[in-house]
Design an enzyme around this catalytic site. Sequence first.
Site, mmCIF file in Angstrom:
data_model
loop_
_atom_site.group_PDB
_atom_site.id
_atom_site.type_symbol
_atom_site.label_atom_id
_atom_site.label_comp_id
_atom_site.label_asym_id
_atom_site.label_seq_id
_atom_site.Cartn_x
_atom_site.Cartn_y
_atom_site.Cartn_z
ATOM 1 N N ARG A 1 0.829 -1.208 0.000
ATOM 2 C CA ARG A 1 0.000 0.000 0.000
ATOM 3 C C ARG A 1 0.873 1.271 0.000
ATOM 4 O O ARG A 1 2.105 1.188 -0.001
ATOM 5 C CB ARG A 1 -0.952 -0.015 1.196
ATOM 6 C CG ARG A 1 -0.256 0.127 2.527
ATOM 7 C CD ARG A 1 -1.277 0.100 3.665
ATOM 8 N NE ARG A 1 -0.639 0.188 4.950
ATOM 9 C CZ ARG A 1 -0.959 -0.571 6.000
ATOM 10 N NH1 ARG A 1 -1.899 -1.496 5.900
ATOM 11 N NH2 ARG A 1 -0.339 -0.403 7.148
ATOM 12 N N TRP B 1 8.226 1.503 19.872
ATOM 13 C CA TRP B 1 8.698 1.886 18.540
ATOM 14 C C TRP B 1 10.098 2.494 18.688
ATOM 15 O O TRP B 1 11.082 1.940 18.196
ATOM 16 C CB TRP B 1 7.709 2.857 17.887
ATOM 17 C CG TRP B 1 6.632 2.130 17.108
ATOM 18 C CD1 TRP B 1 6.511 2.121 15.749
ATOM 19 C CD2 TRP B 1 5.572 1.306 17.605
ATOM 20 N NE1 TRP B 1 5.433 1.333 15.386
ATOM 21 C CE2 TRP B 1 4.852 0.824 16.493
ATOM 22 C CE3 TRP B 1 5.172 0.908 18.879
ATOM 23 C CZ2 TRP B 1 3.744 -0.021 16.620
ATOM 24 C CZ3 TRP B 1 4.076 0.065 19.016
ATOM 25 C CH2 TRP B 1 3.378 -0.386 17.902
ATOM 26 N N GLU C 1 -1.380 -8.411 8.602
ATOM 27 C CA GLU C 1 -1.232 -7.293 9.537
ATOM 28 C C GLU C 1 -2.124 -7.464 10.755
ATOM 29 O O GLU C 1 -1.752 -7.132 11.880
ATOM 30 C CB GLU C 1 -1.596 -5.982 8.828
ATOM 31 C CG GLU C 1 -1.500 -4.760 9.719
ATOM 32 C CD GLU C 1 -1.690 -3.460 8.944
ATOM 33 O OE1 GLU C 1 -2.310 -3.507 7.860
ATOM 34 O OE2 GLU C 1 -1.214 -2.413 9.417
ATOM 35 N N GLU D 1 2.477 3.080 1.788
ATOM 36 C CA GLU D 1 3.136 3.227 3.082
ATOM 37 C C GLU D 1 4.572 2.708 2.965
ATOM 38 O O GLU D 1 5.467 3.452 2.705
ATOM 39 C CB GLU D 1 2.337 2.507 4.179
ATOM 40 C CG GLU D 1 2.822 2.891 5.558
ATOM 41 C CD GLU D 1 1.738 2.793 6.626
ATOM 42 O OE1 GLU D 1 0.606 2.402 6.324
ATOM 43 O OE2 GLU D 1 2.068 3.107 7.783
ATOM 44 N N ASP E 1 7.717 -2.343 14.439
ATOM 45 C CA ASP E 1 7.589 -3.611 13.733
ATOM 46 C C ASP E 1 8.914 -4.377 13.743
ATOM 47 O O ASP E 1 8.956 -5.566 14.051
ATOM 48 C CB ASP E 1 7.126 -3.367 12.284
ATOM 49 C CG ASP E 1 5.803 -2.606 12.207
ATOM 50 O OD1 ASP E 1 5.592 -1.692 13.024
ATOM 51 O OD2 ASP E 1 4.972 -2.918 11.328
ATOM 52 N N HIS F 1 2.618 -8.290 6.444
ATOM 53 C CA HIS F 1 3.195 -7.531 7.553
ATOM 54 C C HIS F 1 3.935 -8.534 8.427
ATOM 55 O O HIS F 1 3.329 -9.467 8.922
ATOM 56 C CB HIS F 1 2.045 -6.958 8.380
ATOM 57 C CG HIS F 1 1.975 -5.473 8.399
ATOM 58 N ND1 HIS F 1 1.683 -4.740 7.290
ATOM 59 C CD2 HIS F 1 2.114 -4.593 9.428
ATOM 60 C CE1 HIS F 1 1.644 -3.450 7.632
ATOM 61 N NE2 HIS F 1 1.911 -3.334 8.915
HETATM 62 C C1 BGC Z 1 1.916 0.362 10.115
HETATM 63 C C2 BGC Z 1 2.333 -0.439 11.306
HETATM 64 C C3 BGC Z 1 2.946 0.530 12.260
HETATM 65 C C4 BGC Z 1 1.802 1.360 12.738
HETATM 66 C C5 BGC Z 1 2.130 2.284 13.842
HETATM 67 C C6 BGC Z 1 0.830 1.261 10.567
HETATM 68 O O1 BGC Z 1 0.331 2.042 9.556
HETATM 69 O O2 BGC Z 1 1.582 -0.418 9.033
HETATM 70 O O3 BGC Z 1 2.895 -1.615 11.088
HETATM 71 O O4 BGC Z 1 3.730 0.031 13.244
HETATM 72 O O5 BGC Z 1 1.204 2.043 11.645
HETATM 73 O O6 BGC Z 1 1.098 3.021 14.166
#
Ligand code: BGC
Length: 882
Positions: free
Chosen positions: A474, A534, A742, A476, A483, A763
């Site tokens: 997508r 994160w 995901e 992104e 992750d 994911h």
């Molecule tokens: C991503 C995730 C990420 C998350 C954090 C998403 O859009 O795909 O894997 O860690 O946002 O908010």
Amino acid sequence: MKQSFPPHVLRAEYHENPLGLGCARPRLSWKLPSGDGIDQVAWQVRAASTECRLEAEPDLFDTERQEGTESVFVAWPGEVLTSRQRVYWQVRVWLRGQKQPTAWGKVAWFEVALLKRSDWKAKWISYGQDGKHDTPPSPFMRRGFTLPGAPVRARLHASALGLFEFHLNGNAVHPHVVLAPGWTDFRHRVQTMVFDVTSLVHEGANTLGAILGEGWYAGYLSCDGKRQIYGGSPALLAQLEIECADGSTVRIVSDKTWEGRTGPIRSADLYNGEHYDAQLELPGWAEPAQVDNTRNLWQPVYERKWPAGLKPDPRVAEPVGPIQEITPRQVTEPAAGVYLFDLGQNISGWARLRWIGRKGQVITLRFGEMLNADGSLYTANLRTAKATDSYTFGEEGLADWQPRFTFHGFRYVEVSGLGRAPDEETITGIVVHNAMRPTGVFHCSDQRVNQLESNIRWGLRSNFLEIPADCPQRDERLGWAGDIQIFSKTAAFFYDTDAFLTKWMRDLSDGQLADGAFPDIAPTFICGFGNAAWADAGVIVPWMMYRRFGDIEILRENYGAMSAWIGYQEKTSRRGVRPPTVYGDWLALDAVIPQHAPVPTDLVGTAYFARTCGIMTQVAALLGNWVDAQRFKKLHRQVIVAFQKEFVSVNGRVVGDCQTAYLLALAFGLLPEVQRPKAVERLVALIETRGWHLSTGFVGTPLLCPVLSRFGRHDVAMKLLLQDTYPSWLFTVKNGATTMWERWNSYTPDKGFGDVSMNSFNHYAYGAIGEWLVHYVAGMTPGAEAPAYRHIVFRPQPAEGLTSAAAELETPYGRAAINWEVLRGKLKGEVIVPPNTFADFTLGAPGVKYAITLDGRKVKVREGVSGLPSRLSSGHYVFRAL
Ligand code: BGC
């Protein structure tokens, strides 16, 4: 008599025979021959500037015999190296119990890159206007030159703000390298690469050319429809250095003597795809001999200033390349003239088109991960990413085409415009990712779990494309730190990710704020900073790299950034308790609001604060920073106390009272010992009330099975693994997943596709269970006494639902393996301890007696009782429960 084969797999830094090494004091590694009780006691390295000199009189150095048992990341024993220096080297070792050294190993070499900014005489050049515009055609740039003599050595040093593809005298310079030089935080750093082009240049007339793509630099990036994040149009940097037989050197650099024009690539964007019109091809554009009748369309290029603060950084990670081809396993025709190719595997990359067409015919390829109920391509989850390529025929005949400057995440390719039914050659899936070495495999007696293993592996392969991305399909595809924080251990088993993550750690620390907050994504340009689980990647990932690869340099390189993150947490906490942060247990099923679980985000933050302090205590001690070590230790204790005060009741209830709350408390050692059994009990009860299902999100899931197994409930962990109703890992497998999803409910048969605003079928996050499969199901864990699997703990344990399991890993020292099976109620199996390492072996089941024999000679090593490990040296052992 022990065998004495020479050392092999010689590496300088991360790679064998690297061209373009980015450091002046490369660490050296080698592997010893495998065998029983193989241990190194001393080593000798010699190095020379040519291969012939190496044996006769090594002109760089000869260390003579050095006492030392280490064979991984041995400090550079020579002088500081300079840019372009080529070094040949060899090693031999003395093994324990042998007077004579082994023979000298095969000669290895490496060549140093351009290390300094001042080594670059080339100018950044661009074509066309550097303004706001939508995806323009890709520029072709070139420069002709004459070589006065025969070349003996030619190197192309190259980089781009954007993407490059070089051609020299009509030949592709790097057919196995794509999407180069990649993605970094272009405000700070750009990767440089070196190619050996000796065989492509010749005396007389030559032409060097490059095609430029927008890539991450100027193309669409992130989900808010923005492009040109770093700059308006791509730029090229090229420095071709040629040594001729007569000793003269010729240097051709990118500057305003180059010319440029557009050609057949009408637009190319990572998210949206590539459109190629072969009618506009430029035959012979990078060949000197061709008469170019379109000459007047070539325009001058313009030089750009070296961007302030931009550091050229020789590429550390393996390049991105086409790694595998997949032939579709099925073709359907969901609408008249529209054909759908099913690769049978979700991947990242693109499709190669082979088709005979007529002039002007347009073939369009669309990509998607799933199908709609009517069998048509499902693309809603790609959001704004168009993921569409097209090819226009220039003339009647065969087209054999693949795009250059895009990639897609897909299992299905929808092709329209063919004009007749396709054949098996029409579409081939090209898998594209970093060319890392595959290192680990796991399998067991349950085929569904083996499919899960494959899905985890493909989740990694699809997302380790230049950066550790969340997803490949997508709009992104960003380096979300949370992750990779949770997946990095699993990743490090399946592939050698040391070099890849070394580069990404630079992206992460480039994005760190002055106050110490690490970004949520790296390279960073949107989203926040300092969010729990994160930002913590900044400490957890390098620590993992040290533990798995023995890479202490990654700790040194990042120590300042890691300490600053602790400082930031300390400053912004209230008596050890972190303030609420953004993501929490992302996508957990306990969620009241869709993406947030009832585990409070300040609890998650405080747990991670404790975890990172604990790690930093060890890191500081390891690097000899004793004052820091004491400080981190004290802070660690304070944060644990704060956690208990704030989040744990006297009866041992943890705030949130959900699976993730107990998992964090147990996994990160946040509960007093007396409260642990109660917490485990409560955790199990919470799982049971859900009919033996999980409810965890990104934070809780990776801890779930490891905590259960570690605290004596391996049975419950196994139940969760083998669960195949929603939500569970095998539920996705049962529903046809070939990669990790995901969400637990990315698709369910009753509700169909999950929340389309954020729903990827590729994911890797939930694939973090891979680590537990190896550690607890197969029973092979890196031991605490030495990093890089120099110390391994084998602990096979029979588990209900499985009759066998096995794992195999190419560690930095060599091959480690375990397999076990239960035959007529008795456990038996084998383990392999790599050379120059040691292992502890124990049976998982309490009180069971076991025997171990050294394979081949069947020497009885020891009879043990579970709980009392047997220490093993390198070799191949057979074990059985008595
Ligand atoms: C991503 C995730 C990420 C998350 C954090 C998403 O859009 O795909 O894997 O860690 O946002 O908010």
